[in-house]
Design a protein around this motif. Structure first.
Motif, PDB file in Angstrom:
ATOM      1  N   VAL A  30       0.836  -1.205   0.000  1.00 38.81           N
ATOM      2  CA  VAL A  30       0.000   0.000   0.000  1.00 38.81           C
ATOM      3  C   VAL A  30       0.869   1.251   0.000  1.00 38.81           C
ATOM      4  CG1 VAL A  30      -1.720   1.306   1.292  1.00 38.81           C
ATOM      5  CG2 VAL A  30      -1.928  -1.170   1.121  1.00 38.81           C
ATOM      6  N   GLU A  31       1.950   1.252   0.793  1.00 40.81           N
ATOM      7  CA  GLU A  31       2.853   2.404   0.820  1.00 40.81           C
ATOM      8  C   GLU A  31       3.462   2.659  -0.554  1.00 40.81           C
ATOM      9  OE1 GLU A  31       5.779   1.920   3.839  1.00 40.81           O
ATOM     10  OE2 GLU A  31       4.377   2.237   5.498  1.00 40.81           O
ATOM     11  N   ALA A  32       3.874   1.577  -1.219  1.00 39.26           N
ATOM     12  CA  ALA A  32       4.454   1.731  -2.555  1.00 39.26           C
ATOM     13  C   ALA A  32       3.439   2.321  -3.525  1.00 39.26           C
ATOM     14  CB  ALA A  32       4.964   0.389  -3.060  1.00 39.26           C
ATOM     15  N   ALA A  33       2.203   1.828  -3.465  1.00 39.42           N
ATOM     16  CA  ALA A  33       1.158   2.344  -4.352  1.00 39.42           C
ATOM     17  C   ALA A  33       0.841   3.804  -4.040  1.00 39.42           C
ATOM     18  CB  ALA A  33      -0.107   1.491  -4.216  1.00 39.42           C
ATOM     19  N   ALA A  34       0.767   4.148  -2.758  1.00 36.14           N
ATOM     20  CA  ALA A  34       0.446   5.521  -2.375  1.00 36.14           C
ATOM     21  C   ALA A  34       1.559   6.480  -2.792  1.00 36.14           C
ATOM     22  CB  ALA A  34       0.206   5.596  -0.868  1.00 36.14           C
ATOM     23  N   GLY A  35       2.814   6.086  -2.553  1.00 35.15           N
ATOM     24  CA  GLY A  35       3.933   6.938  -2.966  1.00 35.15           C
ATOM     25  C   GLY A  35       3.978   7.115  -4.471  1.00 35.15           C
ATOM     26  N   LEU A  36       3.699   6.025  -5.201  1.00 33.71           N
ATOM     27  CA  LEU A  36       3.679   6.110  -6.665  1.00 33.71           C
ATOM     28  C   LEU A  36       2.568   7.048  -7.133  1.00 33.71           C
ATOM     29  CD1 LEU A  36       4.814   5.052  -9.356  1.00 33.71           C
ATOM     30  CD2 LEU A  36       3.154   3.175  -9.211  1.00 33.71           C
ATOM     31  N   VAL A 470       6.044   8.626   0.354  1.00 34.09           N
ATOM     32  CA  VAL A 470       5.149   7.865   1.228  1.00 34.09           C
ATOM     33  C   VAL A 470       4.684   8.746   2.391  1.00 34.09           C
ATOM     34  CG1 VAL A 470       4.959   5.871   2.764  1.00 34.09           C
ATOM     35  CG2 VAL A 470       6.175   5.657   0.595  1.00 34.09           C
ATOM     36  N   GLU A 471       5.584   9.526   2.980  1.00 31.04           N
ATOM     37  CA  GLU A 471       5.200  10.429   4.070  1.00 31.04           C
ATOM     38  C   GLU A 471       4.193  11.468   3.582  1.00 31.04           C
ATOM     39  OE1 GLU A 471       8.941  11.949   5.312  1.00 31.04           O
ATOM     40  OE2 GLU A 471       9.618  10.007   6.098  1.00 31.04           O
ATOM     41  N   THR A 472       4.384  11.946   2.355  1.00 30.96           N
ATOM     42  CA  THR A 472       3.419  12.888   1.774  1.00 30.96           C
ATOM     43  C   THR A 472       2.046  12.249   1.651  1.00 30.96           C
ATOM     44  OG1 THR A 472       5.145  14.041   0.531  1.00 30.96           O
ATOM     45  CG2 THR A 472       2.887  14.263  -0.274  1.00 30.96           C
ATOM     46  N   ALA A 473       2.011  11.005   1.164  1.00 24.74           N
ATOM     47  CA  ALA A 473       0.727  10.304   1.025  1.00 24.74           C
ATOM     48  C   ALA A 473       0.074  10.087   2.381  1.00 24.74           C
ATOM     49  CB  ALA A 473       0.949   8.962   0.321  1.00 24.74           C
ATOM     50  N   SER A 474       0.864   9.735   3.383  1.00 21.84           N
ATOM     51  CA  SER A 474       0.319   9.468   4.712  1.00 21.84           C
ATOM     52  C   SER A 474      -0.301  10.717   5.320  1.00 21.84           C
ATOM     53  CB  SER A 474       1.428   8.931   5.630  1.00 21.84           C
ATOM     54  OG  SER A 474       0.949   8.751   6.943  1.00 21.84           O
ATOM     55  N   LEU A 475       0.427  11.830   5.316  1.00 22.35           N
ATOM     56  CA  LEU A 475      -0.095  13.069   5.889  1.00 22.35           C
ATOM     57  C   LEU A 475      -1.297  13.566   5.088  1.00 22.35           C
ATOM     58  CD1 LEU A 475      -0.016  15.372   7.880  1.00 22.35           C
ATOM     59  CD2 LEU A 475       1.812  16.442   6.532  1.00 22.35           C
TER      60      LEU A 475
END
Length: 622
Positions: A30-36, A470-475
């Motif tokens: 999920v992190e890889a997909a969100a960062g992408l 990934v941090e950008t996607a999380s926040l």
């Protein structure tokens, strides 16, 4: 904004170990997909900007594709935030509770979201199916391709939550938390026939009582809003629950909110490329030799860096590690450092491209360009009042002073910092002059920052790019889920007639505009402390801004007043989570800043009252 402290699982064994491995594998995917998605979103929007402004040939599909990807980014980012324990929640009471009660509250902070996710998953699937009958105009694909992000994200969060709950230490506390959640839910369900005839009294039960109880217990704020809205609509109205999903979708899908992840990414980029360090070094050479000079540098640096990144945590993380070591060497006390850092976080809330400004523009329809123009001078006024406090505190000497650098060194640092100093002015000018939208200018800023890092500052750590995405996607996911939940809650309040009753009550206040502004300041200080900034704005902005207009208060002036009041609550201890974010970033214990911060907070409150009393400060340059 402050993320929740990550809950520490017990040592895995047997089932717990397998659950941990499965969650880790799914989480990494999920992190890889969100960062992408963050990277692809940036490329798509930048391509649209270049086609429009360089080749004068619009890509008609770019905004539509960006909108589809954006909802997936928001939901997968929310999943990443849930896995990392980064959804915003109030932990001031939970962290002070006895160990046994604290463990119970940590389990409750997972069990309550599980209930909400279970309740909303089926309506979200129904909503995605309904959207399949809509075809997008440019790409000509079913709307379900975009709407499927909602049940997918909710389902993944549910899996993460169940896995985390099972891996928490202590079967007793886990079962106790589940039993408490089921008991409360069952009690409300059984009380449904009694609640229905109560009318607007239910607003107090669900949107005051239930929200306050869950927020104070440490449940992530987005889920507090979601549970209250679901309960109110399901038990006291005949509104289909699928409407909740639709309101969440609407709240998260405003095109202007595309700027949120992009400005967060840009904030991390300027720190990674050394642009923030170059600006701070120039300010330190210019002012560092005067008494209390580095404190003035901190105020000025936060003002400048806030003009590039819209996220306060990113601003503080860019400034504090550069300045604090030298300030400590000159004898500054740790408590004074973190107090001033938190105060500057509140002071710069109105500096464009603040995410709060973008959110207000999204939920109230106020012009983003007008908000960007109006936010500069109020931030400068509060910088002045903080500077006066710094001057007063250093009147008897105190911290050591450095020698003034040669003029050549100051000029050299200015030349080095010039490409970085130009970026905030480029961002503001482009939006204010109507050359580009906030979303478009954020992509331009990312391209500018990347090129400056590669070609000018020669600092671009490719190894950090993945984690930053990934941090950008999380926040972004944490922020956007709150916006979606708060939008649903605001819609329920509006449909209940509460906004009409609120307008009548506000109009009846003695003193007219002055009383309205005073009550608004007090309310948003409290809301900023308990709910944080963006949820408070999304929830009450659509209700209060129409009232402000009917009372003759300019909407930009009112926006500045409530944002600054909210910032004071957000960064004031003991409840303001922004204060604890400043402590975490500076690695200073919160107790050390408790006393010194109140002088700064009083100065900010006085400055906010001055801004409220003098509308020209906010609207004089519109």
């Amino acid at each position: 904004m402050q993320a929740a402290e990550e809950m520490t699982p017990a040592a895995p064994s047997g089932l717990r170990r397998r659950l941990g491995q499965a969650e880790a594998g799914l989480g990494l995917a999920v992190e890889a997909a969100a960062g992408l998605l963050v990277a692809v979103e940036t490329v798509v929007l930048l391509a649209g900007v270049m086609a429009r402004y360089v080749f004068h040939n619009s890509l008609v599909w770019s905004d539509e594709l960006a909108s589809i990807l954006f909802l997936w980014l928001a939901m997968l980012g929310a999943v990443v935030a849930f896995r990392r324990g980064e959804h915003m929640r109030m932990t001031a009471l939970a962290t002070r509770a006895p160990p046994a009660l604290r463990g119970m509250l940590e389990a409750l902070a997972v069990a309550a979201p599980i209930l909400f996710l279970l309740l909303l998953l089926h309506p979200a699937i129904d909503y995605a199916v309904e959207e399949s009958f809509i075809t997008t105009p440019a790409l000509e694909i079913p709307g379900s391709w975009r709407a499927a992000a909602l049940p997918t994200g909710l389902g993944l969060m549910l899996l993460m939550a169940v896995s985390r709950l099972l891996r928490l230490g202590g079967a007793g506390r886990v079962l106790g938390a589940l039993a408490l959640v089921l008991a409360v839910a069952g009690g409300f369900w059984l009380a449904g026939p009694v609640l229905a005839p109560l009318g607007n009294l239910n607003l107090l039960i669900f949107f005051v009582g239930l929200v306050a109880a869950t927020v104070l217990a440490g449940v992530p704020i987005a889920f507090c809003f979601g549970l209250a809205t679901f309960g109110y609509l399901a038990l006291t109205t005949r509104v289909p629950i699928m409407v909740v999903v639709g309101r969440m979708d609407e709240g998260m899908s405003h095109l202007i909110l595309l700027a949120v992840p992009l400005f967060i990414f840009l904030g991390s980029l300027i720190e990674m490329t050394g642009m923030a360090r170059a600006m701070i070094r120039f300010l330190a050479n210019l002012l560092g030799h005067v008494r209390g000079g580095l404190s003035y540098v901190l105020i000025g640096a936060m003002y400048l860096v806030s003009g590039i990144s819209g996220a306060k945590a990113a601003d503080m993380a860019a400034v504090a590690p550069v300045l604090f070591p030298e300030m400590r060497e000159r004898g500054a006390k740790p408590g004074d450092l973190v107090a001033l850092l938190a105060a500057t976080g509140a002071q710069t809330e109105t500096i464009p491209p603040s995410l709060v400004l973008i959110t207000i523009g999204s939920v109230t329809g106020v012009s983003i360009g007008a908000l960007f123009t109006g936010g500069l001078l109020p931030g400068a006024v509060l910088a002045l009042v903080l500077g006066l406090v710094v001057r007063w505190r250093h009147r008897g000497g105190g911290a050591a002073r450095a020698a003034m650098p040669p003029a050549g060194e100051i000029l050299r640092s200015f030349v080095i910092a010039l490409p970085a100093l130009a970026l905030p002015f480029l961002i503001r000018a482009a939006v204010i002059e109507g050359v580009a939208t906030a979303t478009e200018v954020s992509t331009i800023g990312i391209a500018y920052g990347a090129l400056a890092g590669l070609l000018i500052y020669r600092q671009f750590d490719w190894r950090r790019l993945g984690p930053i995405l990934v941090e950008t996607a999380s926040l972004s996911g944490a922020i956007l889920l709150i916006i979606g939940a708060a939008t649903g809650m605001a819609w329920a309040l509006t449909q209940s007639g509460f906004s009409r009753d609120l307008a009548t009550a506000m109009a009846a206040l003695p003193g007219g505009q002055a009383s309205f502004l005073a009550v608004s300041i007090l309310a948003f200080v409290i809301l900023g402390s308990v709910l944080e900034g963006i949820p408070a704005i999304v929830l009450f902005g659509p209700l209060l801004f129409p009232i402000a207009r009917t009372m003759g208060v300019h909407e930009v002036h009112y926006a500045m007043v409530v944002i600054l009041a909210m910032g004071i609550g957000l960064f004031a201890p003991p409840f303001g989570v922004g204060y604890y974010a400043a402590c975490a970033i500076s690695r200073i214990h919160p107790d050390e800043g408790m006393r010194p911060i109140w002088g700064y907070m009083l100065a900010l409150l006085i400055g906010t009252i001055v801004i409220a009393a003098v509308p020209w400060i906010s609207i004089g340059f519109l």
